[in-house]
Design a protein around this motif. Structure first.
Motif, PDB file in Angstrom:
ATOM      1  N   GLU A 101       0.825  -1.215   0.000  1.00  0.00           N
ATOM      2  CA  GLU A 101       0.000   0.000   0.000  1.00  0.00           C
ATOM      3  C   GLU A 101       0.856   1.261   0.000  1.00  0.00           C
ATOM      4  OE1 GLU A 101       0.049  -1.505   4.368  1.00  0.00           O
ATOM      5  OE2 GLU A 101       0.075  -2.323   2.325  1.00  0.00           O
ATOM      6  N   HIS A 102       2.141   1.153   0.368  1.00  0.00           N
ATOM      7  CA  HIS A 102       3.049   2.295   0.296  1.00  0.00           C
ATOM      8  C   HIS A 102       3.543   2.444  -1.136  1.00  0.00           C
ATOM      9  CE1 HIS A 102       3.380   3.148   4.600  1.00  0.00           C
ATOM     10  NE2 HIS A 102       3.340   1.842   4.782  1.00  0.00           N
ATOM     11  N   PRO A 103       3.394   3.606  -1.739  1.00  0.00           N
ATOM     12  CA  PRO A 103       3.768   3.778  -3.150  1.00  0.00           C
ATOM     13  C   PRO A 103       5.196   3.361  -3.465  1.00  0.00           C
ATOM     14  CG  PRO A 103       2.488   5.661  -2.401  1.00  0.00           C
ATOM     15  CD  PRO A 103       2.762   4.824  -1.186  1.00  0.00           C
ATOM     16  N   GLU A 104       6.142   3.681  -2.558  1.00  0.00           N
ATOM     17  CA  GLU A 104       7.529   3.337  -2.856  1.00  0.00           C
ATOM     18  C   GLU A 104       7.766   1.830  -2.760  1.00  0.00           C
ATOM     19  OE1 GLU A 104       7.461   4.858   1.480  1.00  0.00           O
ATOM     20  OE2 GLU A 104       6.381   5.144  -0.405  1.00  0.00           O
ATOM     21  N   VAL A 105       7.019   1.142  -1.865  1.00  0.00           N
ATOM     22  CA  VAL A 105       7.135  -0.318  -1.787  1.00  0.00           C
ATOM     23  C   VAL A 105       6.514  -0.943  -3.035  1.00  0.00           C
ATOM     24  CG1 VAL A 105       6.551  -2.377  -0.453  1.00  0.00           C
ATOM     25  CG2 VAL A 105       7.126  -0.243   0.731  1.00  0.00           C
ATOM     26  N   PHE A 106       5.382  -0.414  -3.455  1.00  0.00           N
ATOM     27  CA  PHE A 106       4.763  -0.895  -4.698  1.00  0.00           C
ATOM     28  C   PHE A 106       5.733  -0.745  -5.859  1.00  0.00           C
ATOM     29  CE2 PHE A 106       2.613  -0.115  -8.686  1.00  0.00           C
ATOM     30  CZ  PHE A 106       1.659  -1.111  -8.745  1.00  0.00           C
ATOM     31  N   LEU A 145      -3.960  -8.129   1.249  1.00  0.00           N
ATOM     32  CA  LEU A 145      -3.519  -6.742   1.142  1.00  0.00           C
ATOM     33  C   LEU A 145      -4.348  -5.831   2.030  1.00  0.00           C
ATOM     34  CD1 LEU A 145      -3.070  -6.604  -2.736  1.00  0.00           C
ATOM     35  CD2 LEU A 145      -1.370  -7.194  -0.993  1.00  0.00           C
ATOM     36  N   ALA A 146      -3.738  -4.725   2.450  1.00  0.00           N
ATOM     37  CA  ALA A 146      -4.456  -3.778   3.302  1.00  0.00           C
ATOM     38  C   ALA A 146      -5.635  -3.161   2.574  1.00  0.00           C
ATOM     39  CB  ALA A 146      -3.496  -2.687   3.788  1.00  0.00           C
ATOM     40  N   ASP A 147      -5.461  -2.830   1.308  1.00  0.00           N
ATOM     41  CA  ASP A 147      -6.520  -2.194   0.525  1.00  0.00           C
ATOM     42  C   ASP A 147      -6.465  -2.744  -0.899  1.00  0.00           C
ATOM     43  OD1 ASP A 147      -8.354  -0.597  -0.730  1.00  0.00           O
ATOM     44  OD2 ASP A 147      -7.577   1.295   0.061  1.00  0.00           O
ATOM     45  N   LEU A 198      -5.182  -2.580  -6.797  1.00  0.00           N
ATOM     46  CA  LEU A 198      -5.536  -2.960  -8.164  1.00  0.00           C
ATOM     47  C   LEU A 198      -5.708  -1.741  -9.059  1.00  0.00           C
ATOM     48  CD1 LEU A 198      -8.016  -5.831  -7.254  1.00  0.00           C
ATOM     49  CD2 LEU A 198      -5.733  -6.090  -8.269  1.00  0.00           C
ATOM     50  N   GLU A 199      -6.174  -0.644  -8.493  1.00  0.00           N
ATOM     51  CA  GLU A 199      -6.293   0.592  -9.263  1.00  0.00           C
ATOM     52  C   GLU A 199      -4.908   1.089  -9.669  1.00  0.00           C
ATOM     53  OE1 GLU A 199      -8.426   3.380 -11.283  1.00  0.00           O
ATOM     54  OE2 GLU A 199      -9.322   1.827 -10.009  1.00  0.00           O
ATOM     55  N   ARG A 200      -3.980   1.052  -8.720  1.00  0.00           N
ATOM     56  CA  ARG A 200      -2.615   1.491  -9.016  1.00  0.00           C
ATOM     57  C   ARG A 200      -1.964   0.558 -10.042  1.00  0.00           C
ATOM     58  NH1 ARG A 200      -0.386   1.939  -3.931  1.00  0.00           N
ATOM     59  NH2 ARG A 200      -0.769   4.181  -3.913  1.00  0.00           N
ATOM     60  N   ALA A 214      -7.794  -2.434   8.562  1.00  0.00           N
ATOM     61  CA  ALA A 214      -7.067  -3.251   7.594  1.00  0.00           C
ATOM     62  C   ALA A 214      -6.667  -4.588   8.200  1.00  0.00           C
ATOM     63  CB  ALA A 214      -5.833  -2.502   7.105  1.00  0.00           C
ATOM     64  N   ARG A 215      -6.200  -4.557   9.432  1.00  0.00           N
ATOM     65  CA  ARG A 215      -5.689  -5.768  10.070  1.00  0.00           C
ATOM     66  C   ARG A 215      -6.810  -6.784  10.326  1.00  0.00           C
ATOM     67  NH1 ARG A 215      -0.730  -7.988  10.329  1.00  0.00           N
ATOM     68  NH2 ARG A 215      -0.618  -9.399  12.092  1.00  0.00           N
TER      69      ARG A 215
END
Length: 802
Positions: free
Chosen positions: A213-218, A245-247, A252-254, A445-446
Motif C-alpha cells: 500500500e506504500h507507493p515506494e514499496v509498490f 492486502l491492506a486495501d 488494483l487501481e494502481r 485493515a488488520r
C-alpha cells in the motif's frame, strides 16, 4: 488483448524456461492464446513453486534468468502465444539470508529504510522482531550458534544453514549479550503461535507480509514486472491472494494504471453468492467460483444428502465426524483463531485498546472484553473479509461481511450485557466507522487481513479435511454443505458473468486444487449411487487385512482410491499415502503438523499400503469392478465438465496436462513437472479440448466480451439431465448431467432440445453429423458421446472444421 484461453505451466528448477519453450509448439497446437506462468521472480533456492519471493528486481536464475524468460516470450510469440504471469504482491520469504530488505531491517531495526516494507509490531516485541526459527528452546540450542562472516566480510550469526545479520558493534560480545543486543529475537518455532509480531501469509511464518500500500514499496516490488509488461514480454497478470492486502481496491487501481489496463485476474475466493467488488480494476477472478458451479452441475442433490446420512452411520460419532457442515466450520474457526492465529488476535486486541484509549465514550472497555469480541466476530465473518477502509464509504456488500446476526451471536457469549457492548465497538472499528486515525486505520485493515487468513485456514485447510461425505465437494470456493448446483442456478451465474465479468477467468484444475477436475468428476458419480458406495465401503473394510485407524479416514481413503482408479499399476500407494497424511494433519483431529502422533500416522500408512493403495488383493479387485461399472457415467461427467468449462462465459485456464485425462491429488502431487503426452495415445477428452479451443480461436467473437449467453431448454421426461446453452446464437453446448440416474430412470425417451434456429448445426465433436430444425431428439444428439458442440457456419455457408 483479452486471451481466448490460457494454459498454466508450473515452473520449477526441474522445468525451467527452456523446457517450457520446448513445450510451446505442442501447447500452441491445442488452440490457447496465452501461456500462463507461475511466479518467475527470484525465490528461495530450490523452491518448487516460486511464491516465496526474495528479490522482486530479478528473474529467477534457477529458471534461466531474465534472458531465459525473454527467449521463452519470443518462442511463444513465434507460435502465436502471449504470456500471462502470476505475481505475488502480498508476501515474501522470511529468509534473511536471501531477502535483502528483511536482512537490512533485522540489522538496523526500526530505523532501517526498509522497515516500512513489513507489518511489524515493534512495541509488542519490545523493539525486536520475533524470528521463530529454532528447533528447540534457545537455551538448548545455544551450542549451535556461531559468529562468522559473509563473503563481503560483514559479520553474521549462523544457526545451521541459516544466517542472521549482526547489529553494528556487537560481533565480539559474548553470546548472551550478543543475542540480547540484536533487533530480533531468535526463538523456538512453537512460539510463533502466540508471540509472532509480524504479519505473515495465513499461518506460515516463513512468509512475511509486504506493505504494497506504500507507493515506494509498490514501485520497488513491481518495477521488474512492469518493465516486462512495458517491453511486451508480458500481456497480463494473475494476482495471488489479494485478500491479504491492506486495501485490495487501491492496489488494483494502481496496478491497472501502471500496466495500462492489461488483462488481470485475481485469486479471489467468493463465498456463496458473494459478488466480486464492482469497483475492482480487474477482468475478474481466477475462476474458483466457476469451478464450484461446474462441479455442482454433476452432483446429485438428493443422492448427496443420502450419502451424508450413510457417511454418518459409517463414521459416527457426533462432532467433526458427524457430518454437520456448519458446525464443523465453526469448530474449526474457533480452533484456528485461538491456536494458530492467537498472535494475530492479540495484535488486533492491542489495536482496539489503543483506538479506544483516546475516546471517553469507549475507553472503559476491558482488554479481555475487546479480545473476546474480536474472536467472536472473526469466527462469524461469513466471507473471506470485508472490503472497506477506515473513514471511507461503507457499502452494503462490506457491511454484510459482519451482519447483524453475527453481532447478536457474538454478544450472547457475554454474561453481562454492558460488557457485550465491546462487540459493537469492534464491529464499528472493523467497518471503519470510528474515524481514520492511525489506530482506526490499522485495525480496519488488520481485521480484514486476519479474517481472510482465518477463513482460509479454518475452511479450506481444516474443515474441508474434516468433512468428507463427498470429497469432490471439498474444493476451494465450494460449499460442501450444499454441493449440488441446479441448471437454473448455473444459467443465472453465467448470465451474471456474461453481463458483468465477461473476461473473467474460469478453471477446473489449478496448482492449488485438492483434487484434479477429473478426480472430482469421478467421485461426484457417487452422489448418484450412495447406497452402492456405502455397501462397497463396508465390503472393503471386511476384505482389507489392516484396519483403518478411524472410520472417517477409511471413508475418504476409499473415495480417494476410487477417484484415482485410472492410475497405472504401482503408482496408487505412492500418490495416495502423502495426500492422506496431509489430509489427517490438516484436519487436526488425531494428528497435526505441529503436534504429530507418529503411531496414528504409521497406522495410516499401513492401512493405505494394505488397502486403498494396494495393487493386488481382494479389495483392489472389488474396487476395480466397481469402477468399471461406473466408467460410462464418469465419462459423461469428465467430458461434460470439460466442455462446459471451455465454452461458458469467461477465459478458460487449462492447468498443465488437463487437456487429457489428468489424475492428481493435492500438492505436491499436482505440481509434478509438465511432460508432453505421447502423440500416439488417443484421448477423447483431448479431442474435445482441441475442438473447443479451436472454435474459440477461430471465432473469438462468439465467446468474447461482446458475445452473448442464452440458456437452452430441453423438454420431455429426462429434460433435467440435459444442460445446454448457446453462445452468440451460433454455438451450442449440450451435455449430459447425472447420467447414472438417467439410465436408472429409463434413458432419454422422447426428450428433445430446442435449438436457437433451424441451422444447419454441425457437431464439431463428431465431424459429418448435422442437425436441422428447431428441435433435436436428445437421444440422437448424444448417440455417439454424452456431449455435443454444435456450430453454425459463418455467413451461412459450410461449418468450420474443428
Amino acid at each position: 488483448m483479452t486471451p481466448t484461453a490460457t494454459y498454466r505451466l508450473q515452473l520449477q528448477p526441474d522445468f525451467p524456461f527452456a523446457a517450457a519453450g520446448q513445450a510451446v509448439p505442442y501447447i500452441a497446437a491445442l488452440g490457447v492464446s496465452h501461456l500462463h506462468l507461475s511466479p518467475v521472480l527470484e525465490a528461495v533456492p530450490g523452491s518448487g513453486h516460486g511464491y516465496d519471493v526474495v528479490d522482486h528486481g530479478r528473474v529467477r536464475a534457477e529458471l534461466g534468468g531474465e534472458e531465459g524468460l525473454r527467449q521463452l516470450a519470443a518462442t511463444a510469440r513465434a507460435h502465436g502465444l502471449g504470456l500471462i504471469l502470476d505475481i505475488v504482491p502480498n508476501h515474501m520469504a522470511a529468509a534473511p539470508r536471501h531477502n535483502r530488505q528483511l536482512w537490512e531491517v533485522l540489522r538496523e531495526g526500526p530505523q532501517s529504510p526498509y522497515a516500512h516494507w513489513f507489518d511489524i509490531d515493534w512495541a509488542a516485541g519490545g523493539g525486536k522482531v520475533l524470528l521463530p526459527v529454532l528447533a528447540g528452546r534457545i537455551g538448548d540450542e545455544a551450542g549451535r550458534f556461531e559468529v562468522g562472516a559473509r563473503d563481503d566480510g560483514s559479520p553474521v550469526l549462523r544457526y545451521g544453514d541459516q544466517e542472521f545479520p549482526l547489529r553494528e558493534g556487537t560481533a565480539d560480545l559474548p553470546l548472551p549479550e550478543l543475542l540480547a543486543a540484536q533487533h530480533y529475537r531468535l526463538a523456538w518455532w512453537r512460539l510463533a503461535r502466540t508471540e509472532l509480531n509480524y504479519r505473515r501469509f495465513f499461518t506460515i511464518s516463513e512468509l512475511i507480509g509486504v506493505r504494497v500500500e506504500h507507493p515506494e514499496v509498490f514501485a520497488a516490488t513491481h518495477g521488474k514486472v512492469l518493465e516486462l509488461v512495458g517491453d511486451g514480454v508480458l500481456d497480463g497478470l494473475r494476482i495471488d491472494h489479494p485478500d491479504g492486502l491492506a486495501d485490495p481496491a487501491a492496489y488494483l487501481e494502481r496496478l491497472g494504471g501502471a500496466t495500462g489496463g492489461r488483462w488481470t485476474v485475481v485469486e479471489k475466493i467468493l463465498t456463496g453468492s458473494e459478488p466480486l467488488p464492482a469497483g475492482w480494476a480487474v477482468a475478474g477472478t481466477t475462476g474458483y467460483d466457476a469451478l464450484h458451479r461446474i462441479d455442482g452441475l454433476f452432483t446429485d442433490p438428493m443422492g448427496a444428502a443420502d450419502l451424508l446420512g450413510r457417511y454418518r452411520d459409517f463414521a459416527g460419532p457426533p462432532g467433526d465426524r458427524g457430518g454437520y457442515w456448519t458446525a464443523t466450520v465453526r469448530r474449526a474457526a474457533y480452533r484456528v483463531v485461538t491456536h494458530e492465529l492467537a498472535a494475530e488476535t492479540e495484535w488486533l486486541t492491542r489495536l482496539a485498546v489503543q483506538a479506544c484509549s483516546g475516546d471517553p465514550a469507549r475507553m472503559d472497555h476491558a482488554p479481555w472484553a475487546l479480545h473476546t469480541a474480536v474472536r467472536e466476530l472473526l469466527v462469524r465473518v461469513p466471507v473471506y473479509r470485508p472490503y472497506v477502509t477506515a473513514g471511507g464509504p461503507l457499502t452494503e456488500v462490506a457491511e454484510s461481511a459482519l451482519p447483524a446476526e453475527a453481532v447478536q451471536e457474538a454478544k450472547a457469549v457475554f454474561s453481562v450485557p454492558q460488557e457485550a457492548a465491546a462487540v459493537d465497538v469492534v464491529r464499528d472499528l472493523a467497518l471503519g466507522r470510528l474515524g481514520d486515525g492511525p489506530e482506526h486505520t490499522a485495525f480496519c485493515a488488520r481485521f480484514a487481513q486476519t479474517a481472510s487468513a482465518l477463513h482460509a485456514k479454518s475452511v479450506e485447510d481444516t474443515a474441508f479435511y474434516r468433512y468428507v461425505p463427498l470429497i469432490s465437494a471439498t474444493e476451494v470456493g465450494g460449499d460442501p454443505g450444499r454441493p449440488a448446483v441446479s441448471p437454473e442456478e448455473f444459467h443465472a451465474f453465467c448470465a451474471r458473468l456474461s453481463r458483468d465479468w465477461p473476461a473473467t477467468g474460469t478453471v477446473l484444475t489449478t496448482h492449488d486444487t485438492k483434487r484434479s477436475g477429473d478426480v472430482r468428476a469421478r467421485i461426484a458419480v457417487l452422489s448418484e449411487c450412495p447406497e452402492r458406495w456405502a455397501s462397497l465401503v463396508a465390503q472393503l473394510a471386511r476384505a482389507t487385512t489392516v484396519s483403518a485407524p478411524d472410520p472417517q479416514l477409511a471413508w475418504q481413503a476409499w473415495q480417494s482410491a476410487y477417484g484415482c482408479a485410472g492410475l497405472p499399476t504401482g503408482e496408487m500407494a505412492g500418490r495416495l499415502e502423502p495426500a492422506l497424511l496431509k489430509s489427517v494433519r490438516e484436519a487436526g483431529l488425531f494428528t497435526s503438523w505441529t503436534e504429530p502422533d507418529p503411531a496414528y500416522e504409521h497406522a495410516v500408512s499401513e492401512f493405505v499400503a494394505a488397502g486403498p493403495g494396494a495393487d493386488t488383493g481382494q479389495a483392489r479387485a472389488m474396487m476395480t469392478r466397481f469402477a468399471d461399472t461406473l466408467a460410462p457415467f464418469v465419462r459423461a461427467n469428465v467430458l461434460g465438465a470439460a466442455l462446459v468449462h471451455l465454452t461458458m462465459p469467461g477465459v478458460p485456464d487449462l492447468y498443465q496436462g488437463t487437456e487429457r485425462e489428468y489424475i492428481a491429488l493435492v500438492d505436491p502431487d499436482n505440481r509434478r513437472p509438465f511432460s508432453r503426452p505421447p502423440a500416439d495415445v488417443p484421448d477423447e477428452k483431448a479431442g474435445l479440448t482441441v475442438a473447443a479451443l479451436g472454435l474459440r480461436r477461430e471465432r473469438p467473437g462468439l465467446f468474447g466480451e461482446s458475445g452473448t449467453y442464452a440458456p437452452l431448454a430441453a423438454h420431455g421426461p429426462a429434460a433435467a439431465h440435459c444442460l445446454a446453452f448457446c453462445r452468440s446464437g451460433e454455438a451450442v453446448t449440450a451435455v449430459t448431467r447425472l447420467a447414472l440416474r438417467l439410465e436408472e430412470e429409463g434413458g432419454w425417451g422422447d426428450t428433445a432440445l430446442t435449438l436457437p434456429d433451424e441451422g444447419p448445426w454441425h457437431d464439431l465433436l463428431s465431424p459429418g453429423r448435422e442437425f436441422t430444425g428447431t428441435t433435436v431428439a436428445v437421444a440422437e444428439l448424444f448417440a455417439e458421446r454424452p456431449v455435443a458442440l454444435l456450430v453454425k457456419a459463418e455467413g451461412g455457408g459450410a461449418a468450420d472444421g474443428g
